[in-house]
Design a protein around this motif. Structure first.
Motif, PDB file in Angstrom:
ATOM      1  N   GLY A 163       7.957  18.138   0.613  1.00 45.78           N
ATOM      2  CA  GLY A 163       6.887  18.073   1.494  1.00 45.78           C
ATOM      3  C   GLY A 163       5.688  17.399   1.639  1.00 45.78           C
ATOM      4  O   GLY A 163       4.462  17.385   2.271  1.00 45.78           O
ATOM      5  N   ASP A 164       4.846  16.748   0.249  1.00 45.95           N
ATOM      6  CA  ASP A 164       4.238  15.822   0.500  1.00 45.95           C
ATOM      7  C   ASP A 164       4.285  14.830   0.950  1.00 45.95           C
ATOM      8  O   ASP A 164       5.374  14.702   1.434  1.00 45.95           O
ATOM      9  N   SER A 165       3.091  14.555   1.757  1.00 47.84           N
ATOM     10  CA  SER A 165       3.172  13.229   2.772  1.00 47.84           C
ATOM     11  C   SER A 165       3.044  12.038   1.948  1.00 47.84           C
ATOM     12  O   SER A 165       1.907  11.648   1.219  1.00 47.84           O
ATOM     13  N   ILE A 166       3.680  10.726   2.651  1.00 50.49           N
ATOM     14  CA  ILE A 166       3.600   9.752   2.039  1.00 50.49           C
ATOM     15  C   ILE A 166       3.862   9.001   3.007  1.00 50.49           C
ATOM     16  O   ILE A 166       4.278   8.329   3.841  1.00 50.49           O
ATOM     17  N   VAL A 167       3.075   7.461   2.803  1.00 52.79           N
ATOM     18  CA  VAL A 167       3.249   6.431   3.949  1.00 52.79           C
ATOM     19  C   VAL A 167       3.333   4.887   2.995  1.00 52.79           C
ATOM     20  O   VAL A 167       2.161   4.793   1.782  1.00 52.79           O
ATOM     21  N   VAL A 168       4.346   4.532   3.160  1.00 56.09           N
ATOM     22  CA  VAL A 168       4.650   3.264   2.408  1.00 56.09           C
ATOM     23  C   VAL A 168       4.228   1.917   3.658  1.00 56.09           C
ATOM     24  O   VAL A 168       4.507   2.041   4.240  1.00 56.09           O
ATOM     25  N   GLY A 169       3.719   1.049   2.779  1.00 55.80           N
ATOM     26  CA  GLY A 169       2.973  -0.451   4.013  1.00 55.80           C
ATOM     27  C   GLY A 169       1.940  -0.654   4.750  1.00 55.80           C
ATOM     28  O   GLY A 169       1.191   0.203   4.023  1.00 55.80           O
ATOM     29  N   PRO A 182       1.140  -1.500  -0.196  1.00 54.08           N
ATOM     30  CA  PRO A 182       0.030   0.209  -0.012  1.00 54.08           C
ATOM     31  C   PRO A 182       0.675   1.487  -0.216  1.00 54.08           C
ATOM     32  O   PRO A 182       1.727   1.487   0.387  1.00 54.08           O
ATOM     33  N   PHE A 183       0.149   2.320  -0.208  1.00 57.22           N
ATOM     34  CA  PHE A 183       0.991   3.609  -0.982  1.00 57.22           C
ATOM     35  C   PHE A 183       0.511   4.464  -1.499  1.00 57.22           C
ATOM     36  O   PHE A 183      -0.514   4.628  -1.620  1.00 57.22           O
ATOM     37  N   GLN A 184       0.231   5.583   0.103  1.00 57.60           N
ATOM     38  CA  GLN A 184      -0.150   6.740  -0.300  1.00 57.60           C
ATOM     39  C   GLN A 184       0.837   7.933  -0.092  1.00 57.60           C
ATOM     40  O   GLN A 184       1.272   8.226   0.346  1.00 57.60           O
ATOM     41  N   HIS A 185      -0.374   8.657  -0.921  1.00 58.24           N
ATOM     42  CA  HIS A 185       0.364  10.204  -1.110  1.00 58.24           C
ATOM     43  C   HIS A 185      -0.760  11.247  -1.148  1.00 58.24           C
ATOM     44  O   HIS A 185      -1.737  11.240  -0.937  1.00 58.24           O
ATOM     45  N   GLU A 216      -4.240   9.582   0.359  1.00 58.98           N
ATOM     46  CA  GLU A 216      -4.666   9.157  -1.294  1.00 58.98           C
ATOM     47  C   GLU A 216      -3.578   7.725  -0.981  1.00 58.98           C
ATOM     48  O   GLU A 216      -3.051   7.926  -1.410  1.00 58.98           O
ATOM     49  N   LEU A 217      -4.711   6.457  -1.075  1.00 58.44           N
ATOM     50  CA  LEU A 217      -4.091   5.350  -1.421  1.00 58.44           C
ATOM     51  C   LEU A 217      -4.136   5.782  -3.282  1.00 58.44           C
ATOM     52  O   LEU A 217      -5.067   5.684  -3.788  1.00 58.44           O
ATOM     53  N   ILE A 218      -3.088   5.119  -3.378  1.00 55.61           N
ATOM     54  CA  ILE A 218      -2.829   5.241  -4.915  1.00 55.61           C
ATOM     55  C   ILE A 218      -2.737   3.219  -4.931  1.00 55.61           C
ATOM     56  O   ILE A 218      -1.583   2.718  -4.689  1.00 55.61           O
TER      57      ILE A 218
END
Length: 179
Positions: free
Chosen positions: A132-138, A89-92, A95-97
């Protein structure tokens, strides 16, 4: 297989071809690749000749023709064929991409927590990502690692996002994931 040294330009063209081919699931026209990498179609045709010689690309004749990547192309870019890629899972920006396809997560300077960075290699275009974008991986499939960070920079040649890590979690054993 010996590793093939690609020029940054060949690499970019090959990545564009793979991404377009994945989206279209049919041969990709030189013009589409030219547009994607911002080069003229003549340049693409010349590069395709060399990529064909390296057996990374095959030409498909006819009106529906164009180019498609060979299995070697994926190896050359150290990518796996898409069906074997684990979905991470990858969020930008919250938002889930879909289909972001995380290829690789590289943790740098782990022993300096205040400098902790992660390099996330994606398959697909990274043009829509900005500092500066927020990213969540995993969470990742095996270690269930989840990294949240702020985009610090990007490396377009390698399709890599460089994050400053704000939060990193890897639950141990069967612990409940942290929320």
């Amino acid at each position: 297989m010996s590793s093939i040294e690609l020029t940054p330009s060949q690499k970019k063209i090959l990545e564009a071809l793979i991404n377009l081919y994945r989206d279209e699931e049919s041969a990709v026209k030189g013009e589409d690749i030219a547009q994607e990498v911002d080069r003229n179609p003549g340049t693409i045709r010349n590069q395709m000749q060399s990529l064909k010689a390296l057996q990374l690309v095959e030409g498909v004749p006819g009106p529906k023709g164009g180019y498609k990547p060979t299995a070697n192309a994926y190896d050359a870019l150290e990518l796996q064929e898409m069906d074997q890629a684990a979905d991470v899972p990858f969020q930008h920006n919250g938002e889930l991409i879909e289909g972001a396809n995380v290829q690789e997560i590289d943790l740098t300077s782990v022993h300096h927590p205040e400098l902790c960075r992660a390099e996330i290699r994606l398959q697909g275009s990274i043009t829509d990502f900005h500092e500066g974008d927020s990213i969540v991986v995993g969470p990742t499939p095996l270690s269930k690692l989840r990294i949240a960070g702020t985009l610090d920079g990007k490396d377009d040649t390698n399709n890599t996002l460089i994050l400053t890590i704000d939060d990193m979690q890897a639950p141990y054993g069967d612990a409940e994931p942290l929320h």
